[in-house]
Design a protein around this motif. Structure first.
Motif, PDB file in Angstrom:
ATOM      1  N   ARG A   3       0.832  -1.205   0.000  1.00 23.60           N
ATOM      2  CA  ARG A   3       0.000   0.000   0.000  1.00 23.60           C
ATOM      3  C   ARG A   3       0.867   1.255   0.000  1.00 23.60           C
ATOM      4  NH1 ARG A   3      -4.867  -1.315   4.351  1.00 23.60           N
ATOM      5  NH2 ARG A   3      -5.842  -3.006   3.141  1.00 23.60           N
ATOM      6  N   ARG A   4       1.965   1.208   0.772  1.00 23.61           N
ATOM      7  CA  ARG A   4       2.859   2.361   0.816  1.00 23.61           C
ATOM      8  C   ARG A   4       3.496   2.599  -0.548  1.00 23.61           C
ATOM      9  NH1 ARG A   4       6.990   2.524   5.726  1.00 23.61           N
ATOM     10  NH2 ARG A   4       4.937   2.499   6.758  1.00 23.61           N
ATOM     11  N   GLY A   5       3.837   1.489  -1.246  1.00 28.39           N
ATOM     12  CA  GLY A   5       4.407   1.622  -2.584  1.00 28.39           C
ATOM     13  C   GLY A   5       3.441   2.266  -3.557  1.00 28.39           C
ATOM     14  N   TRP A   6       2.154   1.919  -3.454  1.00 28.47           N
ATOM     15  CA  TRP A   6       1.160   2.525  -4.326  1.00 28.47           C
ATOM     16  C   TRP A   6       1.015   4.021  -4.051  1.00 28.47           C
ATOM     17  CZ3 TRP A   6      -0.609   0.877  -8.695  1.00 28.47           C
ATOM     18  CH2 TRP A   6      -0.643  -0.492  -8.959  1.00 28.47           C
ATOM     19  N   LYS A   7       1.151   4.403  -2.776  1.00 26.71           N
ATOM     20  CA  LYS A   7       1.060   5.819  -2.439  1.00 26.71           C
ATOM     21  C   LYS A   7       2.187   6.610  -3.083  1.00 26.71           C
ATOM     22  CE  LYS A   7      -1.319   5.225   1.985  1.00 26.71           C
ATOM     23  NZ  LYS A   7      -1.232   5.419   3.464  1.00 26.71           N
ATOM     24  N   PHE A   8       3.394   6.025  -3.099  1.00 28.86           N
ATOM     25  CA  PHE A   8       4.519   6.699  -3.745  1.00 28.86           C
ATOM     26  C   PHE A   8       4.315   6.799  -5.253  1.00 28.86           C
ATOM     27  CE2 PHE A   8       6.924   5.479   0.155  1.00 28.86           C
ATOM     28  CZ  PHE A   8       7.316   6.768   0.506  1.00 28.86           C
ATOM     29  N   LEU A   9       3.677   5.799  -5.851  1.00 32.04           N
ATOM     30  CA  LEU A   9       3.411   5.840  -7.284  1.00 32.04           C
ATOM     31  C   LEU A   9       2.473   6.995  -7.639  1.00 32.04           C
ATOM     32  CD1 LEU A   9       3.029   2.048  -8.188  1.00 32.04           C
ATOM     33  CD2 LEU A   9       4.908   3.580  -8.775  1.00 32.04           C
ATOM     34  N   LEU A  14       3.290  14.261 -10.031  1.00 31.93           N
ATOM     35  CA  LEU A  14       3.761  15.517  -9.460  1.00 31.93           C
ATOM     36  C   LEU A  14       5.269  15.643  -9.590  1.00 31.93           C
ATOM     37  CD1 LEU A  14       3.347  18.113  -7.814  1.00 31.93           C
ATOM     38  CD2 LEU A  14       3.485  16.721  -5.742  1.00 31.93           C
ATOM     39  N   ALA A  15       5.986  14.543  -9.315  1.00 33.63           N
ATOM     40  CA  ALA A  15       7.444  14.564  -9.436  1.00 33.63           C
ATOM     41  C   ALA A  15       7.864  14.829 -10.876  1.00 33.63           C
ATOM     42  CB  ALA A  15       8.027  13.239  -8.946  1.00 33.63           C
ATOM     43  N   ALA A  16       7.136  14.270 -11.845  1.00 36.03           N
ATOM     44  CA  ALA A  16       7.461  14.474 -13.255  1.00 36.03           C
ATOM     45  C   ALA A  16       7.258  15.940 -13.650  1.00 36.03           C
ATOM     46  CB  ALA A  16       6.605  13.569 -14.133  1.00 36.03           C
ATOM     47  N   VAL A  17       6.154  16.540 -13.202  1.00 38.99           N
ATOM     48  CA  VAL A  17       5.879  17.949 -13.521  1.00 38.99           C
ATOM     49  C   VAL A  17       6.952  18.851 -12.912  1.00 38.99           C
ATOM     50  CG1 VAL A  17       4.278  19.852 -13.138  1.00 38.99           C
ATOM     51  CG2 VAL A  17       3.409  17.614 -13.799  1.00 38.99           C
ATOM     52  N   LEU A  18       7.291  18.610 -11.642  1.00 42.85           N
ATOM     53  CA  LEU A  18       8.318  19.423 -10.985  1.00 42.85           C
ATOM     54  C   LEU A  18       9.677  19.232 -11.655  1.00 42.85           C
ATOM     55  CD1 LEU A  18       7.412  18.925  -7.203  1.00 42.85           C
ATOM     56  CD2 LEU A  18       7.020  20.935  -8.620  1.00 42.85           C
ATOM     57  N   GLY A  19       9.965  18.003 -12.051  1.00 48.73           N
ATOM     58  CA  GLY A  19      11.252  17.747 -12.697  1.00 48.73           C
ATOM     59  C   GLY A  19      11.376  18.425 -14.046  1.00 48.73           C
TER      60      GLY A  19
END
Length: 276
Positions: A3-9, A14-19
């Protein structure tokens, strides 16, 4: 763990847009800032400390931003409380009016202040007619960094109000009522209860005011052209038609970014230590 892994996915978009739109352009600017005379060099950064124009622009930007952040927070805090305490219909109207300055561009705000407080401005003419004030002497301040403080506050105070209205709404007023019932004085309530509760929002609001002031360009350009030496205007000079020094402008932009970030970090850490 799954479940924690899915949350990071879920954070990947957002990470792609910021990058793509923040980190990558910043890296290109950083790389180009080290080019001078066709080779890698730190000469552009050394000029910030060696050339009087750049060091003066940095100092003026800091003084301007600290002044606007402090005054904006000091005025926005009580005004936000008045908005918070107003009744529902009036509160919605006040919030709508507060948000209006945020819809104008910097150039529009700059020209508006010229129309109001310039040599032939509406308010200036009224002051001359009823109080005999010299228009030239009165309006002279508007085209200095002090005039920028006044103009910047027009769109900075609403940011502080909107930030603090939410903080007042989420405050635990039962603590204040309990302290009052026990006979605590207003200064004690302010220091011991209200400030710790509102401190994070006050910090966020004043930090936002400082950052916006450091990077504001349109209002300063409309009011002073390039007469006032602040970093955004000096950066503009480096890429104008008169002189094109893109690498130097990139170095100044990096300095502006780093200084703004460091001041906010130091401010936050200082506040965290006081809270601890």
């Amino acid at each position: 763990m799954e479940r924690r892994g899915w949350k990071f996915l879920l954070l990947l978009p957002l990470a792609a847009v910021l990058g793509i739109f923040l980190v990558l352009p910043l890296l290109f600017v950083l790389y180009d800032s080290f080019w001078a005379a066709g080779r890698l060099s730190a000469a552009n950064y050394l000029l910030v400390f060696r050339k009087g124009l750049y060091s003066e622009a940095l100092r003026t930007s800091l003084v301007l931003s600290v002044s606007t952040a402090f005054i904006g927070a000091a005025l926005g805090l009580p005004l936000s409380y008045l908005v918070h305490r107003s009744r529902a219909p009036w509160r919605d109207l006040l919030l709508a009016i507060t948000a209006v300055p945020l819809t104008f561009s910097g150039l529009v705000i700059g020209f508006a202040f010229i129309v109001l407080l310039g040599t032939s401005g509406f308010i200036t003419m009224l002051l001359e007619r009823f109080f005999g004030i010299n228009p030239l002497e009165f309006s002279a301040f508007l085209f200095t960094w002090k005039g920028l403080v006044v103009a910047y506050l027009y769109f900075l105070i609403p940011r502080m109000i909107l930030t603090m209205v939410a903080a007042w709404s989420n405050a635990d007023w039962s603590q204040v009522e309990a302290a009052m019932s026990l006979g605590a004085s207003f200064p004690t309530i302010l220091v011991k209860i209200l400030f710790p509760m509102l401190g994070p929002s006050l910090l966020a609001g004043s930090s936002l005011l400082f950052a916006v002031s450091m990077g504001a360009f349109g209002t300063a350009f409309a009011l002073t052209g390039t007469a006032v030496k602040i970093l955004p205007l000096v950066i503009y000079n480096q890429i104008s038609d008169v002189t094109v020094e893109v690498s130097r402008a990139n170095a100044l932009a990096i300095v502006l970014t780093v200084v703004t970030t460091l001041v906010i970090i130091l401010y936050e850490r200082s506040f965290a230590r006081k809270q601890a």
